[in-house]
Design a protein around this motif. Structure first.
Motif, short mmCIF file in Angstrom:
data_model
loop_
_atom_site.label_atom_id
_atom_site.label_comp_id
_atom_site.label_asym_id
_atom_site.label_seq_id
_atom_site.Cartn_x
_atom_site.Cartn_y
_atom_site.Cartn_z
N MET A 1 32.82 16.89 84.17
CA MET A 1 33.02 18.34 84.24
C MET A 1 34.50 18.65 84.39
O MET A 1 35.25 17.89 84.99
N ASN A 2 34.93 19.81 83.87
CA ASN A 2 36.29 20.27 84.04
C ASN A 2 36.28 21.65 84.70
O ASN A 2 35.23 22.18 85.05
N ASP A 3 37.48 22.23 84.86
CA ASP A 3 37.56 23.51 85.56
C ASP A 3 36.82 24.63 84.82
O ASP A 3 36.32 25.57 85.45
N GLN A 4 36.74 24.55 83.50
CA GLN A 4 35.98 25.55 82.76
C GLN A 4 34.49 25.46 83.09
O GLN A 4 33.80 26.47 83.19
N ASP A 5 34.00 24.23 83.27
CA ASP A 5 32.61 24.04 83.65
C ASP A 5 32.34 24.56 85.06
O ASP A 5 31.28 25.10 85.35
N TRP A 6 33.32 24.40 85.95
CA TRP A 6 33.16 24.94 87.31
C TRP A 6 32.97 26.46 87.25
O TRP A 6 32.09 27.02 87.89
N SER A 7 33.84 27.11 86.45
CA SER A 7 33.74 28.57 86.33
C SER A 7 32.42 28.98 85.68
O SER A 7 31.83 29.99 86.05
N LEU A 8 31.98 28.18 84.72
CA LEU A 8 30.72 28.47 84.03
C LEU A 8 29.55 28.41 84.99
O LEU A 8 28.70 29.31 85.04
N LEU A 9 29.47 27.36 85.81
CA LEU A 9 28.37 27.22 86.77
C LEU A 9 28.41 28.36 87.81
O LEU A 9 27.37 28.91 88.17
N GLU A 10 29.60 28.69 88.26
CA GLU A 10 29.73 29.77 89.24
C GLU A 10 29.26 31.09 88.66
O GLU A 10 28.55 31.86 89.31
N ALA A 11 29.64 31.37 87.41
CA ALA A 11 29.26 32.63 86.78
C ALA A 11 27.74 32.72 86.59
O ALA A 11 27.13 33.76 86.85
N ILE A 12 27.12 31.64 86.14
CA ILE A 12 25.66 31.66 85.96
C ILE A 12 24.95 31.84 87.30
O ILE A 12 23.99 32.61 87.42
N TYR A 13 25.46 31.17 88.32
CA TYR A 13 24.84 31.27 89.65
C TYR A 13 24.97 32.69 90.20
O TYR A 13 24.03 33.23 90.78
N ASP A 14 26.12 33.30 90.00
CA ASP A 14 26.34 34.65 90.52
C ASP A 14 25.55 35.70 89.75
O ASP A 14 25.02 36.65 90.32
N GLU A 15 25.48 35.54 88.43
CA GLU A 15 24.85 36.56 87.59
C GLU A 15 23.34 36.35 87.43
O GLU A 15 22.61 37.31 87.15
N LYS A 16 22.87 35.11 87.56
CA LYS A 16 21.46 34.78 87.36
C LYS A 16 20.96 35.22 85.98
O LYS A 16 19.80 35.54 85.80
N ASN A 17 21.87 35.26 85.02
CA ASN A 17 21.53 35.72 83.67
C ASN A 17 22.56 35.14 82.71
O ASN A 17 23.77 35.33 82.91
N LEU A 18 22.09 34.46 81.66
CA LEU A 18 23.01 33.79 80.74
C LEU A 18 23.86 34.78 79.95
O LEU A 18 25.04 34.55 79.71
N THR A 19 23.24 35.88 79.53
CA THR A 19 23.99 36.87 78.74
C THR A 19 25.13 37.47 79.55
O THR A 19 26.27 37.56 79.08
N ARG A 20 24.83 37.88 80.79
CA ARG A 20 25.87 38.47 81.63
C ARG A 20 26.94 37.44 82.00
O ARG A 20 28.13 37.76 82.06
N ALA A 21 26.51 36.20 82.23
CA ALA A 21 27.48 35.15 82.55
C ALA A 21 28.41 34.91 81.37
O ALA A 21 29.63 34.74 81.54
N ALA A 22 27.86 34.88 80.15
CA ALA A 22 28.69 34.68 78.95
C ALA A 22 29.68 35.83 78.79
O ALA A 22 30.85 35.61 78.46
N GLU A 23 29.23 37.06 79.03
CA GLU A 23 30.12 38.21 78.94
C GLU A 23 31.24 38.13 79.97
O GLU A 23 32.40 38.45 79.69
N LYS A 24 30.90 37.69 81.17
CA LYS A 24 31.89 37.56 82.24
C LYS A 24 32.96 36.54 81.88
O LYS A 24 34.13 36.70 82.24
N LEU A 25 32.55 35.49 81.16
CA LEU A 25 33.47 34.41 80.79
C LEU A 25 34.12 34.62 79.43
O LEU A 25 34.94 33.81 78.99
N TYR A 26 33.72 35.70 78.74
CA TYR A 26 34.26 36.02 77.40
C TYR A 26 33.98 34.88 76.41
O TYR A 26 34.85 34.48 75.62
N ILE A 27 32.75 34.35 76.47
CA ILE A 27 32.33 33.36 75.49
C ILE A 27 30.96 33.79 74.96
O ILE A 27 30.31 34.67 75.53
N SER A 28 30.52 33.16 73.88
CA SER A 28 29.21 33.48 73.32
C SER A 28 28.12 32.79 74.15
O SER A 28 28.36 31.76 74.79
N GLN A 29 26.92 33.34 74.10
CA GLN A 29 25.82 32.72 74.83
C GLN A 29 25.49 31.33 74.28
O GLN A 29 25.22 30.41 75.06
#
Length: 300
Positions: free
Chosen positions: A1-29
């Motif tokens: 894992m790298n720092d981008q993966d850390w941010s990805l896991l944190e975003a999914i955990y906080d949002e509990k939704n893949l679409t919202r997490a992707a939007e928060k990270l400015y990446i596609s689902q």
């Protein structure tokens, strides 16, 4: 894992939704889903479950989220420390601030501070004071500005004390309040503090001390500015913090500061909370000192 993966896991955990997490990270689902699959392959475990559009983490996933949050925190600390080693005041300053203070006081404070220290990068999170306390406890912010008395074992300063006051469109007598319509200011209960807000308790105690019957509440609103608009249109009186009355309100409302029967004013204090260790960062140290000198009311 790298720092981008850390941010990805944190975003999914906080949002509990893949679409919202992707939007928060400015990446596609699809890109987010692919990275989750790569993490699962790397560790040979299932990280998340998906059912009916809901996201839940496996025990292994929960452990990886805790690791990711810890690593992101350490990365922020390291970056802040390195930037503070320069002779210039620079680096990031993360502030958590109660909504009302953020609305009426914080913008001018930040503007003046950045004139003195333009190299500082400021990030602000606003919300209910209970939410700010959570951010501070998790070290997501360096400085917390909260209204009300919260338990905090590290450094703190009182930066404002303001009375609660009645505002009305026409002059009114306090003895007439039980029969007059009231626009009731009730801050929304946050997910971190589901009990009655402190300001409601203060007002209720004052009312019970003075009157035998209940107030004539015709509206409950969760924003001070909404209260002011209702009162301005002659729909009733309201009880709000005096600090919410700005210069343009002086000619718009009649106001009366409230006191208990013993003469003590109904006061709300706003605190600045921070950690002693955070003062090792030049941006935090200068901001704390700047706020204290602006309000000149320190409590150790």
């Amino acid at each position: 894992m790298n720092d981008q993966d850390w941010s990805l896991l944190e975003a999914i955990y906080d949002e509990k939704n893949l679409t919202r997490a992707a939007e928060k990270l400015y990446i596609s689902q699809p890109a987010l889903t692919y990275r989750i699959q790569q993490i699962e392959q790397e560790f040979g475990v299932k990280v998340i479950y998906r059912s009916n559009k809901k996201i839940s983490f496996t025990p292994e996933g929960e452990y990886l989220v805790k690791y990711a949050k810890r690593m992101l925190l350490e990365r922020r600390k390291t970056k802040d420390t390195v930037l503070s080693m320069s002779k210039h005041v620079q680096g990031s300053l993360r502030i958590g601030c109660s909504s009302n203070f953020a609305l009426y006081k914080l913008p001018s404070l930040i503007k003046q501070f950045l004139v003195l220290y333009p190299k500082v990068e400021i990030n602000v999170n606003t919300g209910w004071s209970s939410e700010v306390m959570k951010l501070l406890q998790n070290e997501d912010v360096h400085v917390g500005i909260v209204t009300g008395d919260y338990k905090w074992l590290e450094k703190k300063s009182v930066i404002t004390e303001e009375p609660l006051c009645i505002i009305s469109k026409q002059p009114i007598a306090l003895d007439d309040l039980p029969k007059l319509p009231r626009i009731n200011y009730v801050p929304a209960k946050s997910r971190f503090n589901p009990t009655n807000p402190l300001i409601s308790k203060i007002i209720d105690n004052w009312w019970l001390e003075r009157f035998d019957g209940p107030p004539l509440i015709i509206m409950n609103v969760d924003k001070v500015e909404t209260c002011k608009e209702m009162v301005f249109n002659g729909l009733g009186y309201s009880i709000i913090p005096r600090g919410a009355l700005v210069d343009r309100d002086r000619d718009a409302f009649y106001s009366i500061d409230l006191h208990y029967t013993n003469g003590e004013a109904l006061m709300r204090r706003t605190w600045m909370l921070y950690r002693e260790s955070s003062l090792g960062l030049s941006a935090v140290d200068r901001f704390v000192h700047y706020v204290q000198t602006q309000y000149e009311k320190k409590i150790e």
